[in-house]
Design a protein around this motif. Structure first.
Motif, PDB file in Angstrom:
ATOM      1  N   ILE A 319       0.559 -27.463 -14.128  1.00 15.72           N
ATOM      2  CA  ILE A 319      -0.846 -27.052 -14.264  1.00 15.72           C
ATOM      3  C   ILE A 319      -1.041 -25.698 -13.599  1.00 15.72           C
ATOM      4  CG2 ILE A 319      -3.248 -27.648 -13.811  1.00 15.72           C
ATOM      5  CD1 ILE A 319      -1.957 -29.593 -15.696  1.00 15.72           C
ATOM      6  N   ASN A 320      -1.621 -24.749 -14.344  1.00 11.68           N
ATOM      7  CA  ASN A 320      -2.021 -23.442 -13.808  1.00 11.68           C
ATOM      8  C   ASN A 320      -3.549 -23.391 -13.792  1.00 11.68           C
ATOM      9  OD1 ASN A 320       0.740 -22.611 -13.864  1.00 11.68           O
ATOM     10  ND2 ASN A 320       0.515 -22.146 -16.064  1.00 11.68           N
ATOM     11  N   THR A 321      -4.113 -23.074 -12.654  1.00 13.70           N
ATOM     12  CA  THR A 321      -5.576 -23.088 -12.535  1.00 13.70           C
ATOM     13  C   THR A 321      -6.120 -21.704 -12.193  1.00 13.70           C
ATOM     14  OG1 THR A 321      -5.483 -23.737 -10.200  1.00 13.70           O
ATOM     15  CG2 THR A 321      -5.616 -25.505 -11.827  1.00 13.70           C
ATOM     16  N   ASP A 322      -7.282 -21.419 -12.735  1.00  9.91           N
ATOM     17  CA  ASP A 322      -8.055 -20.213 -12.401  1.00  9.91           C
ATOM     18  C   ASP A 322      -9.519 -20.639 -12.421  1.00  9.91           C
ATOM     19  OD1 ASP A 322      -9.107 -17.732 -11.960  1.00  9.91           O
ATOM     20  OD2 ASP A 322      -8.583 -16.903 -13.928  1.00  9.91           O
ATOM     21  N   ILE A 323      -9.961 -21.271 -11.344  1.00  4.65           N
ATOM     22  CA  ILE A 323     -11.273 -21.922 -11.286  1.00  4.65           C
ATOM     23  C   ILE A 323     -12.189 -21.149 -10.342  1.00  4.65           C
ATOM     24  CG2 ILE A 323     -12.507 -24.052 -10.751  1.00  4.65           C
ATOM     25  CD1 ILE A 323      -9.892 -25.553 -11.346  1.00  4.65           C
ATOM     26  N   ALA A 324     -13.273 -20.610 -10.891  1.00  2.00           N
ATOM     27  CA  ALA A 324     -14.253 -19.888 -10.073  1.00  2.00           C
ATOM     28  C   ALA A 324     -15.053 -20.895  -9.247  1.00  2.00           C
ATOM     29  CB  ALA A 324     -15.184 -19.065 -10.950  1.00  2.00           C
ATOM     30  N   PRO A 325     -15.334 -20.603  -7.990  1.00  4.81           N
ATOM     31  CA  PRO A 325     -16.096 -21.545  -7.155  1.00  4.81           C
ATOM     32  C   PRO A 325     -17.582 -21.513  -7.502  1.00  4.81           C
ATOM     33  CG  PRO A 325     -15.607 -19.555  -5.919  1.00  4.81           C
ATOM     34  CD  PRO A 325     -14.901 -19.401  -7.233  1.00  4.81           C
ATOM     35  N   GLY A 326     -18.266 -22.600  -7.171  1.00  7.46           N
ATOM     36  CA  GLY A 326     -19.729 -22.640  -7.285  1.00  7.46           C
ATOM     37  C   GLY A 326     -20.270 -22.816  -8.678  1.00  7.46           C
ATOM     38  N   ALA A 327     -19.463 -23.339  -9.617  1.00  4.86           N
ATOM     39  CA  ALA A 327     -19.960 -23.579 -10.975  1.00  4.86           C
ATOM     40  C   ALA A 327     -20.607 -24.957 -11.025  1.00  4.86           C
ATOM     41  CB  ALA A 327     -18.814 -23.491 -11.983  1.00  4.86           C
ATOM     42  N   HIS A 328     -21.908 -24.984 -11.362  1.00  5.07           N
ATOM     43  CA  HIS A 328     -22.650 -26.245 -11.399  1.00  5.07           C
ATOM     44  C   HIS A 328     -23.338 -26.383 -12.760  1.00  5.07           C
ATOM     45  CE1 HIS A 328     -22.526 -27.406  -7.036  1.00  5.07           C
ATOM     46  NE2 HIS A 328     -22.207 -26.121  -6.943  1.00  5.07           N
ATOM     47  N   ILE A 344      -6.332 -32.621 -21.220  1.00  2.00           N
ATOM     48  CA  ILE A 344      -5.024 -32.474 -20.564  1.00  2.00           C
ATOM     49  C   ILE A 344      -3.985 -33.362 -21.235  1.00  2.00           C
ATOM     50  CG2 ILE A 344      -3.771 -32.882 -18.409  1.00  2.00           C
ATOM     51  CD1 ILE A 344      -6.299 -32.046 -16.905  1.00  2.00           C
ATOM     52  N   GLU A 345      -4.365 -34.609 -21.535  1.00  2.00           N
ATOM     53  CA  GLU A 345      -3.432 -35.525 -22.190  1.00  2.00           C
ATOM     54  C   GLU A 345      -3.081 -35.022 -23.592  1.00  2.00           C
ATOM     55  OE1 GLU A 345      -0.972 -38.772 -22.878  1.00  2.00           O
ATOM     56  OE2 GLU A 345      -1.797 -37.908 -21.031  1.00  2.00           O
ATOM     57  N   ASN A 346      -4.077 -34.480 -24.296  1.00  2.00           N
ATOM     58  CA  ASN A 346      -3.814 -33.924 -25.623  1.00  2.00           C
ATOM     59  C   ASN A 346      -2.822 -32.765 -25.534  1.00  2.00           C
ATOM     60  OD1 ASN A 346      -4.848 -33.922 -28.570  1.00  2.00           O
ATOM     61  ND2 ASN A 346      -5.011 -31.767 -27.972  1.00  2.00           N
ATOM     62  N   ALA A 347      -3.036 -31.880 -24.539  1.00  2.00           N
ATOM     63  CA  ALA A 347      -2.117 -30.752 -24.349  1.00  2.00           C
ATOM     64  C   ALA A 347      -0.738 -31.239 -23.915  1.00  2.00           C
ATOM     65  CB  ALA A 347      -2.704 -29.789 -23.323  1.00  2.00           C
ATOM     66  N   ARG A 348      -0.671 -32.263 -23.055  1.00  2.00           N
ATOM     67  CA  ARG A 348       0.616 -32.780 -22.587  1.00  2.00           C
ATOM     68  C   ARG A 348       1.430 -33.369 -23.729  1.00  2.00           C
ATOM     69  NH1 ARG A 348       3.213 -37.325 -21.075  1.00  2.00           N
ATOM     70  NH2 ARG A 348       1.509 -38.660 -21.806  1.00  2.00           N
ATOM     71  N   ARG A 349       0.747 -34.050 -24.646  1.00  2.00           N
ATOM     72  CA  ARG A 349       1.460 -34.697 -25.748  1.00  2.00           C
ATOM     73  C   ARG A 349       1.926 -33.700 -26.796  1.00  2.00           C
ATOM     74  NH1 ARG A 349      -1.634 -40.262 -27.531  1.00  2.00           N
ATOM     75  NH2 ARG A 349      -1.332 -41.451 -25.596  1.00  2.00           N
ATOM     76  N   GLU A 360       3.309 -26.716 -20.073  1.00  2.00           N
ATOM     77  CA  GLU A 360       2.506 -25.828 -19.222  1.00  2.00           C
ATOM     78  C   GLU A 360       1.065 -25.821 -19.733  1.00  2.00           C
ATOM     79  OE1 GLU A 360       2.630 -21.226 -17.500  1.00  2.00           O
ATOM     80  OE2 GLU A 360       4.172 -21.957 -18.890  1.00  2.00           O
ATOM     81  N   ILE A 361       0.131 -26.139 -18.845  1.00  2.00           N
ATOM     82  CA  ILE A 361      -1.289 -26.244 -19.204  1.00  2.00           C
ATOM     83  C   ILE A 361      -2.096 -25.339 -18.288  1.00  2.00           C
ATOM     84  CG2 ILE A 361      -3.263 -27.787 -19.474  1.00  2.00           C
ATOM     85  CD1 ILE A 361      -1.296 -30.088 -19.823  1.00  2.00           C
ATOM     86  N   ASP A 362      -2.974 -24.529 -18.879  1.00  2.00           N
ATOM     87  CA  ASP A 362      -3.853 -23.642 -18.113  1.00  2.00           C
ATOM     88  C   ASP A 362      -5.262 -24.220 -18.098  1.00  2.00           C
ATOM     89  OD1 ASP A 362      -1.684 -21.939 -17.943  1.00  2.00           O
ATOM     90  OD2 ASP A 362      -2.292 -20.768 -19.706  1.00  2.00           O
ATOM     91  N   ILE A 363      -5.832 -24.302 -16.894  1.00  2.00           N
ATOM     92  CA  ILE A 363      -7.219 -24.757 -16.741  1.00  2.00           C
ATOM     93  C   ILE A 363      -8.000 -23.630 -16.084  1.00  2.00           C
ATOM     94  CG2 ILE A 363      -8.775 -26.450 -15.694  1.00  2.00           C
ATOM     95  CD1 ILE A 363      -6.532 -28.463 -15.782  1.00  2.00           C
ATOM     96  N   LYS A 364      -9.024 -23.151 -16.782  1.00  2.00           N
ATOM     97  CA  LYS A 364      -9.821 -22.033 -16.276  1.00  2.00           C
ATOM     98  C   LYS A 364     -11.299 -22.424 -16.259  1.00  2.00           C
ATOM     99  CE  LYS A 364      -6.670 -18.534 -18.176  1.00  2.00           C
ATOM    100  NZ  LYS A 364      -6.559 -17.334 -19.037  1.00  2.00           N
ATOM    101  N   CYS A 365     -12.014 -21.808 -15.341  1.00  2.00           N
ATOM    102  CA  CYS A 365     -13.472 -22.019 -15.258  1.00  2.00           C
ATOM    103  C   CYS A 365     -14.113 -20.739 -14.756  1.00  2.00           C
ATOM    104  CB  CYS A 365     -13.801 -23.184 -14.324  1.00  2.00           C
ATOM    105  SG  CYS A 365     -15.571 -23.471 -14.119  1.00  2.00           S
TER     106      CYS A 365
END
Length: 449
Positions: A319-328, A344-349, A360-365
Motif C-alpha cells: 500500500i502506498n498512501t498520500d493522504i492529506a490531513p484534516g479531510a472531513h 482495495i480487495e478489487n485492486a488486490r484481486r 501495488e495499490i495507491d491510496i490518495k486523499c
C-alpha cells in the motif's frame, strides 16, 4: 460555463416560463386595452373639447358684444378670476407658436373652424404666455382668447406611460405570485424526490389543493411507503437467507475438518466454502440500505489511514498512501470503510502487475476548492492491466465480471456495484477510469466540511 448553465436553467425553469408567459399575456392585453381606449375615446374627446372651446368663445363674444363699454373691464376681470379666461387684442407683431402636436388637435381645429370660421387661429403660446389660444372677431377687431390648458387637456403621453408602468409592475408582481403558487407543489415534489434518491425519508407531501396536485402527492406518498416496505422486507428476507445458508455452511466446514480427506482436497473444499460465505456477504452488503439519518462528521483522513494500515498486513499487497490531513465529510463511517475495503480487495484481486507477486495499490486523499465548493477527493488505484475503455461502464453493474480483462473473478460481481450504491446514497460522485501508466483508478468526490 456556470453562466450558460444558469441561463439554460432560467429558460427551462417552470417558474420563469410561467412568469414570462403571464407577463407577455398581461403586456399584450394592456397594450390592446390602451389602443382600444385611445380609439374609442378619440371621437368623444374631440367632440367634448371642441364643444367646450366653441361654447367659451361664443359666450365670451356675446358677453363682450352686448355689454356696455364701461362694464367690459369689470367683465374681463371676472372672466379671469372666476373662469380662467383671458382676452387680449390680437396684434400683427404677436409672437405666435403653433398649437400642440397631438392626435386630437387636427380634429379639434377642424370642428372649431367649422363653427367659428375658417380664419380662426390656434396657438400653444403667444408672446411667451403658454395656454390654449383661440382667435375670434368682434366686428373688425381680432382678439385672442386664452384658456387654461388643464381645462381641456386629457391624459398626456407621459401620464399614459406612468399609468402603464404602474399597471405593468402590478401585473408582473401578480405574475410572479401566480407562478410561485403553480411552481410550489412541483418544487416540493422535486425536493422530496431528491431526498428519497439520497436515501432520506421525505416528509409526506400535503394532499390538498387542485385535484391533479393532490393525486400526484398522494401517489408519491404511497410510492414512498411501498418502497420503504419493500426495502424492509428485502432486508428481512436476505437476513433470513443468510442465516439459513450460513448454518449448513458452518456444518460443512466442521465436517470437512473432521473428514478423512487429503490436505489438497480439504483446502479446496474450505476455499469453496469460504467463497460461498463471501458471496452471501456481498449480497447482504448490496441490499443493506444506507440511512442518511446515520450520517455523522467522518474524519476521512483518519479512516483511510486506518484502512490502509489494515490492508498492508496482507502478504500479497503493498500500500502506498498520500493522504492529506484534516479531510472531513458527512457520512456513515462503517459504509465508507466498507467501500474502501471493497476497492482495495478489487485492486488486490484484479490489479496485479504482470510478472509480480505483490499487488501495488495507491491510496490518495486531497481537499480541493474553497468554502461551500470544498470537496474531498479519494483515489484508489492499482498498477495492473486496466480495463478496455468500452467496458468501464459495465464494471458498476451488478453481477458483472470482466474475466478476460481483469483475470479470474471469484465473487458474485457485486464489489463495485456495492461501492456505487453506497456512494450514491452519500450524494457523492464516483469516477472510474484507466490510470495513466496502466491500472484502474477509482475516484470518489464528496462534499467537504
Amino acid at each position: 460555463m456556470k453562466f450558460s448553465l444558469r441561463l439554460a436553467s432560467l429558460k427551462s425553469g417552470l417558474f420563469w416560463r410561467t412568469f414570462f408567459l403571464l407577463g407577455a399575456l398581461t403586456t399584450t392585453s394592456m397594450t390592446a386595452w390602451v389602443g382600444m381606449i385611445s380609439v374609442v375615446q378619440h371621437e368623444p374627446q374631440v367632440q367634448q373639447i371642441s364643444s367646450q372651446v366653441i361654447s367659451v368663445v361664443t359666450i365670451t363674444h356675446a358677453a363682450l358684444t352686448h355689454s356696455a363699454p364701461e362694464l367690459r373691464r369689470e367683465l374681463l376681470f371676472e372672466l379671469v378670476s372666476n373662469e380662467g379666461i383671458r382676452v387680449f387684442p390680437l396684434e400683427e407683431d404677436d409672437k405666435v407658436e403653433p398649437p400642440a402636436s397631438n392626435a386630437l388637435m387636427p380634429d379639434i381645429e377642424k370642428l372649431v373652424k367649422a363653427k367659428l370660421g375658417a380664419d380662426t387661429r390656434f396657438s400653444s403660446k403667444v408672446n411667451g404666455v403658454a395656454g390654449f389660444w383661440v382667435s375670434f372677431n368682434i366686428d373688425d377687431d381680432q382678439y385672442w382668447l386664452m384658456l387654461e390648458r388643464e381645462r381641456i387637456r386629457g391624459l398626456t403621453g407621459i401620464q399614459w406611460l406612468g399609468w402603464a408602468s404602474v399597471v405593468s409592475v402590478v401585473s408582473l408582481v401578480g405574475a410572479a405570485f401566480i407562478s410561485s403558487l403553480i411552481n410550489l407543489p412541483l418544487r416540493r415534489l422535486t425536493q422530496a424526490t431528491r431526498d428519497f434518491a439520497q436515501g432520506k425519508r421525505p416528509a409526506p407531501l400535503p394532499e390538498k389543493g387542485p385535484i391533479e396536485i393532490m393525486e400526484a402527492n398522494r401517489s408519491f406518498n404511497q410510492m414512498v411507503d411501498d418502497l420503504q416496505q419493500v426495502e424492509s422486507d428485502r432486508a428481512v428476507i436476505l437476513a433470513g437467507i443468510s442465516h439459513d445458508l450460513r448454518t449448513p455452511l458452518a456444518r460443512m466446514q466442521l465436517e470437512v475438518e473432521m473428514a478423512n480427506l487429503s490436505q489438497e482436497a480439504r483446502e479446496g473444499m474450505q476455499s469453496d466454502i469460504g467463497q460461498m460465505d463471501a458471496i452471501i456477504g456481498q449480497f447482504l452488503d448490496y441490499a443493506k440500505p444506507t440511512e442518511a439519518s446515520s450520517f455523522i462528521n467522518v474524519d476521512i483522513s483518519e479512516l483511510l489511514t486506518d484502512t490502509a494500515h489494515e490492508a498492508s498486513r496482507l502478504p500479497d499487497v503493498r500500500i502506498n498512501t498520500d493522504i492529506a490531513p484534516g479531510a472531513h465529510a458527512m457520512g456513515n463511517a462503517t459504509d465508507i470503510k466498507r467501500v474502501i475495503n471493497n476497492l482495495i480487495e478489487n485492486a488486490r484481486r484484479y490489479g496485479k502487475t504482470p510478472g509480480q507477486d505483490v499487488t501495488e495499490i495507491d491510496i490518495k486523499c486531497s481537499v480541493k476548492g474553497m468554502h461551500t465548493s470544498k470537496r474531498v477527493i479519494i483515489e484508489v488505484q492499482d498498477h495492473g492491466s486496466g480495463v478496455p475503455p468500452d467496458q468501464i461502464e459495465q464494471l458498476l453493474k451488478p453481477f458483472t465480471r470482466l474475466d478476460t480483462a481483469r483475470g479470474q473473478a471469484n465473487g458474485a460481481g457485486l464489489g463495485l456495484a456495492i461501492v456505487e450504491r453506497v456512494i450514491t446514497r452519500h450524494n457523492a460522485e464516483l469516477h472510474v477510469r484507466n490510470r495513466d501508466g496502466g491500472g484502474l483508478q477509482i475516484q470518489i468526490v464528496m462534499k467537504a466540511l
